[in-house]
Motif scaffolding. Sequence first.
Motif, PDB file in Angstrom:
ATOM      1  N   PHE A  94      -8.325  18.465   0.537  1.00  0.00           N
ATOM      2  CA  PHE A  94      -8.724  19.873   0.979  1.00  0.00           C
ATOM      3  C   PHE A  94      -9.803  20.248   0.312  1.00  0.00           C
ATOM      4  O   PHE A  94     -10.127  21.555   0.146  1.00  0.00           O
ATOM      5  N   ALA A 120      -7.964  18.749   9.034  1.00  0.00           N
ATOM      6  CA  ALA A 120      -6.922  19.174   8.232  1.00  0.00           C
ATOM      7  C   ALA A 120      -7.489  20.579   7.424  1.00  0.00           C
ATOM      8  O   ALA A 120      -6.667  21.710   7.164  1.00  0.00           O
ATOM      9  N   LYS A 121      -8.807  20.609   7.232  1.00  0.00           N
ATOM     10  CA  LYS A 121      -9.213  21.862   6.547  1.00  0.00           C
ATOM     11  C   LYS A 121      -9.274  23.113   7.439  1.00  0.00           C
ATOM     12  O   LYS A 121      -9.004  24.393   7.336  1.00  0.00           O
ATOM     13  N   LEU A 178     -12.095   9.469   0.693  1.00  0.00           N
ATOM     14  CA  LEU A 178     -12.904  10.400  -0.264  1.00  0.00           C
ATOM     15  C   LEU A 178     -13.805   9.676  -1.454  1.00  0.00           C
ATOM     16  O   LEU A 178     -14.762  10.556  -1.697  1.00  0.00           O
ATOM     17  N   GLN A 212       0.794  -1.421  -0.051  1.00  0.00           N
ATOM     18  CA  GLN A 212      -0.043   0.175  -0.065  1.00  0.00           C
ATOM     19  C   GLN A 212       0.863   1.160  -0.157  1.00  0.00           C
ATOM     20  O   GLN A 212       0.322   2.383  -0.611  1.00  0.00           O
ATOM     21  N   TYR A 233      -6.854   7.752   2.590  1.00  0.00           N
ATOM     22  CA  TYR A 233      -7.719   8.944   2.395  1.00  0.00           C
ATOM     23  C   TYR A 233      -8.711   9.009   0.930  1.00  0.00           C
ATOM     24  O   TYR A 233      -9.502   9.235   1.067  1.00  0.00           O
ATOM     25  N   GLU A 234      -7.767   8.292  -0.096  1.00  0.00           N
ATOM     26  CA  GLU A 234      -8.534   8.221  -1.194  1.00  0.00           C
ATOM     27  C   GLU A 234      -9.887   7.310  -1.127  1.00  0.00           C
ATOM     28  O   GLU A 234     -10.747   7.608  -1.492  1.00  0.00           O
ATOM     29  N   PHE A 252       1.053  11.955   5.063  1.00  0.00           N
ATOM     30  CA  PHE A 252       1.490  12.019   3.514  1.00  0.00           C
ATOM     31  C   PHE A 252       1.764  10.775   2.909  1.00  0.00           C
ATOM     32  O   PHE A 252       1.675  10.545   1.631  1.00  0.00           O
ATOM     33  N   PHE A 253       1.941   9.525   3.597  1.00  0.00           N
ATOM     34  CA  PHE A 253       2.093   8.297   3.027  1.00  0.00           C
ATOM     35  C   PHE A 253       1.033   7.638   3.328  1.00  0.00           C
ATOM     36  O   PHE A 253       0.708   6.323   3.179  1.00  0.00           O
ATOM     37  N   MET A 287      -2.295   8.441   1.758  1.00  0.00           N
ATOM     38  CA  MET A 287      -3.038   8.805   0.668  1.00  0.00           C
ATOM     39  C   MET A 287      -4.031   7.823   0.211  1.00  0.00           C
ATOM     40  O   MET A 287      -5.232   8.187  -0.309  1.00  0.00           O
ATOM     41  N   THR A 288      -3.383   6.513   0.007  1.00  0.00           N
ATOM     42  CA  THR A 288      -4.339   5.416  -0.448  1.00  0.00           C
ATOM     43  C   THR A 288      -5.715   5.454   0.375  1.00  0.00           C
ATOM     44  O   THR A 288      -6.686   5.081  -0.020  1.00  0.00           O
ATOM     45  N   ILE A 301      -3.071  20.789   8.751  1.00  0.00           N
ATOM     46  CA  ILE A 301      -2.118  20.104   9.139  1.00  0.00           C
ATOM     47  C   ILE A 301      -3.052  18.711   8.739  1.00  0.00           C
ATOM     48  O   ILE A 301      -3.981  18.380   9.179  1.00  0.00           O
ATOM     49  N   LEU A 302      -2.431  17.797   7.709  1.00  0.00           N
ATOM     50  CA  LEU A 302      -3.102  16.399   7.328  1.00  0.00           C
ATOM     51  C   LEU A 302      -2.504  15.386   8.374  1.00  0.00           C
ATOM     52  O   LEU A 302      -1.193  14.990   8.119  1.00  0.00           O
ATOM     53  N   THR A 313     -10.289  14.834   8.065  1.00  0.00           N
ATOM     54  CA  THR A 313     -10.312  15.621   7.019  1.00  0.00           C
ATOM     55  C   THR A 313     -10.745  17.033   7.548  1.00  0.00           C
ATOM     56  O   THR A 313     -10.410  18.123   7.007  1.00  0.00           O
ATOM     57  N   PHE A 325       6.560  13.651  -1.483  1.00  0.00           N
ATOM     58  CA  PHE A 325       6.049  13.468  -2.714  1.00  0.00           C
ATOM     59  C   PHE A 325       6.696  13.086  -3.893  1.00  0.00           C
ATOM     60  O   PHE A 325       6.251  12.921  -5.116  1.00  0.00           O
ATOM     61  N   THR A 363       1.597  21.506   5.900  1.00  0.00           N
ATOM     62  CA  THR A 363       0.943  20.402   5.145  1.00  0.00           C
ATOM     63  C   THR A 363       1.243  20.419   3.771  1.00  0.00           C
ATOM     64  O   THR A 363       1.427  19.519   2.869  1.00  0.00           O
TER      65      THR A 363
END
Lengths: 458, 458
Positions: free
Chosen positions: B181, A378-379, A431, A170, A427-428, A421-422, A424-425, A383-384, A375, B422, B111
């Motif tokens: 975001f 972060a908004k 989403l 992953q 998070y995707e 940051f690592f 994102m799979t 910070i993510l 999420t 990234f 971020t």
Amino acid sequence: MSKKVPYRFYLSEEQIPKEWYNMRADMKEQPDPMLNPTTLKPVTAEDLYPVFCTELAEQELDSTTRYFPIPDEILEFYRMYRPSPLIRAYNLEKALDTPAKIYYKFEGNNTSGSHKLNSAVAQAYYAKKQGLTGLTTETGAGQWGTALAEACAFFKIPLTVYMVKCSYEQKPFRRSVMQTFGAEIVPSPSTTTNAGRAILAENPDTGGSLGCAISEAVEKAVSTEGYRYVLGSVLNQVLLHQSIIGLEARKALEILDEYPDLIIGCAGGGSNLGGLIAPFVQDKLLGKASPRIIAVEPASCPSLTRGRYAYDFCDTGKITPLARMYTLGCQFVPSPNHAGGLRYHGMSPILSKLYHDGYMEAVAVEQTKVFEAATFFAKHETILPAPESAHAIRTAIDEALKCKESGEAKTILFGLTGTGFFDMTAYESYLNKTMTDYIPTDEDLERAFARLPEVPTV
Amino acid sequence: MSKKVPYRFYLSEEQIPKEWYNMRADMKEQPDPMLNPTTLKPVTAEDLYPVFCTELAEQELDSTTRYFPIPDEILEFYRMYRPSPLIRAYNLEKALDTPAKIYYKFEGNNTSGSHKLNSAVAQAYYAKKQGLTGLTTETGAGQWGTALAEACAFFKIPLTVYMVKCSYEQKPFRRSVMQTFGAEIVPSPSTTTNAGRAILAENPDTGGSLGCAISEAVEKAVSTEGYRYVLGSVLNQVLLHQSIIGLEARKALEILDEYPDLIIGCAGGGSNLGGLIAPFVQDKLLGKASPRIIAVEPASCPSLTRGRYAYDFCDTGKITPLARMYTLGCQFVPSPNHAGGLRYHGMSPILSKLYHDGYMEAVAVEQTKVFEAATFFAKHETILPAPESAHAIRTAIDEALKCKESGEAKTILFGLTGTGFFDMTAYESYLNKTMTDYIPTDEDLERAFARLPEVPTV
């Protein structure tokens, strides 16, 4: 009346703590000792020396030394990324419209992306000092492996990382970061160890587990001249090193004339939570304060909230000592749909004992709710967060919303252990709404408990 | 005698600058004005209003106001991630065995992973203030898009990002961060604009370019009611916002009783370099100090070192105003083997003028040497740099090694603009030795220059 609190508060370099704090020295009752799995007698330092660095083995068994001086070489490394900021979540508070004051201690501002570096630096240093020729470890989500790769690069020690296979697949870029720092990465289970081969024979398609990767890393260490094994969580020594998080947080809050009513941390093996709460637990043990402490774990791997407080192996291959802890059974593997870390079957023996004795509460949260919180956070706070850290965010938000209902202006402190940051799979999948939740059934857990080793506990 | 310098020095929140600095106010000779491409007359604010937010258009054309107060709403956002640390590279110095003192201003601890957030926050704020309904932009390596997505999420403004197609494909997780975001991401060239369709018709297999993505984003903005376009580099307004980097750095160095002999920054469109050097350029312009300033660019996209100082379009589709700058021609696309950002065909008109007038030097470096420096830096300073930032590291190391030879204890300041989380595909290609270098031939450049617009310059 509180002082004007900045968004980000940094201690000065001189204010970085120069000692780690050992909770055991103040605990009225000690956690049960680790047992040698053959003799069922408490392990001795000699039992541990073939596996661990000498000084780390001694730290592991030392329940009386209250403060350990941090060696200068470690402090020097700490100064490259510490102190970490204590952040006042003004914008999160505003978005929630809560009277609560929310603080978080952010440990993600280093290349490893998490608090894991605090112990990695210490362990790599002691290995170097002992003249070892190499180290092995395991990594799940990859934060620990990255941290240790950084530390080993700095102290110039070869490192082999057994990476849980589903994370390896992953998170290809996690692997590359570790390789950039010079580490060798092996997906686990692998065919390079007896433990790995045995697990593959039983279940060729397994995505691996932390327990299995631990077995492989330990086997590799004890079978290689001059090598030792290091672990990023669960152990007493790790909580000791991580106490720097809580010590900095308490000192910063003190300067700001604040004290938390509520301390919240995510809990997998317990390294971040144990570090964050350490000095506050001391306050509790010494009767100086009584903050509520909440461990947050994934509903898919609920060792505290649904596990047994029993002796169990720390690994799947059953080659480690037995530890008494809240556990789902060393054969337990969380559902593959579980994203992020916090996938360990057990919980730090110190935290298990504190929980058992009522010093700490625990809640389990589902991952879609966790990513919703991530999420939102972060908004508003920019910070993510790592999925692990977002477990704490979820509960911090829930508690802040309770304050809104009750009108109480509680002071909440939570641990933001790292960045996402690592991840994102994951998070995707949140989403695009393909992320699902999974809660093991009681039958699942009973099956796992049935395989617990039979060890009499007092 | 210098004070004892900590590893990481943070200004306090109160010390964050409350004004941006505009270099043009102190320049003896002004950069040539942007020209309306139809009339070849200097652009007016009215020309810019359909494309840019009103206040940003005014900042763009204002060459006399020396200091711009930073609005409170922007300062509030800055406080969530600023001040950024000024770091003394003790361990890099030790590893290089150099008498040089090396400092770097680290802008990657947010971020977005880079300095781009400094201008993104400002631009999103002005858009919100103006009551706009949406923004468009382009992004290359993804740092600017991520920064703007963060800022737009905070100020609640819809955002469409045209992402250079080869980056879109190399960096899927960048896309996910921006989507987390709330931004909409379109790979460029796309079929959603006339500019994109024209470029695809000419070259269906193109990996895209910043110039092309700019064309698309501008077209989308001017053709959508209530939308405007924002840009993360090159423009005067961006350098103005980015001056916060240099202002913080100069203030921090002052407190540490230091002043740089040498200031080094990577240069693509010029946003980081222009921001870092701004107050030091002021010192130079006012005769108060004379630090050497070095712009570092990729050998594969060498606008300063091998470009023409000429009027050119800012985009590939030729719909923007003409700017006099060092340029490789707006049709120039760097070789696909070029990793990371810094792939813009031109250079900020302000920086171009400073370079032309001798206030600044420039060097071009090859990417394998850049990644060698990046990896070395990561192992000693524990930060994994963005490839862009590593251009500055390469030159800082080279200059520190010259100090070693000459025995000079120079004070070097460089900009560490961001982190490389990234960019692991590029790091991987360096690690497995498939990364190659590419330097355009003189013939390549002559072909590009031949397509420059014919605009008489004085």
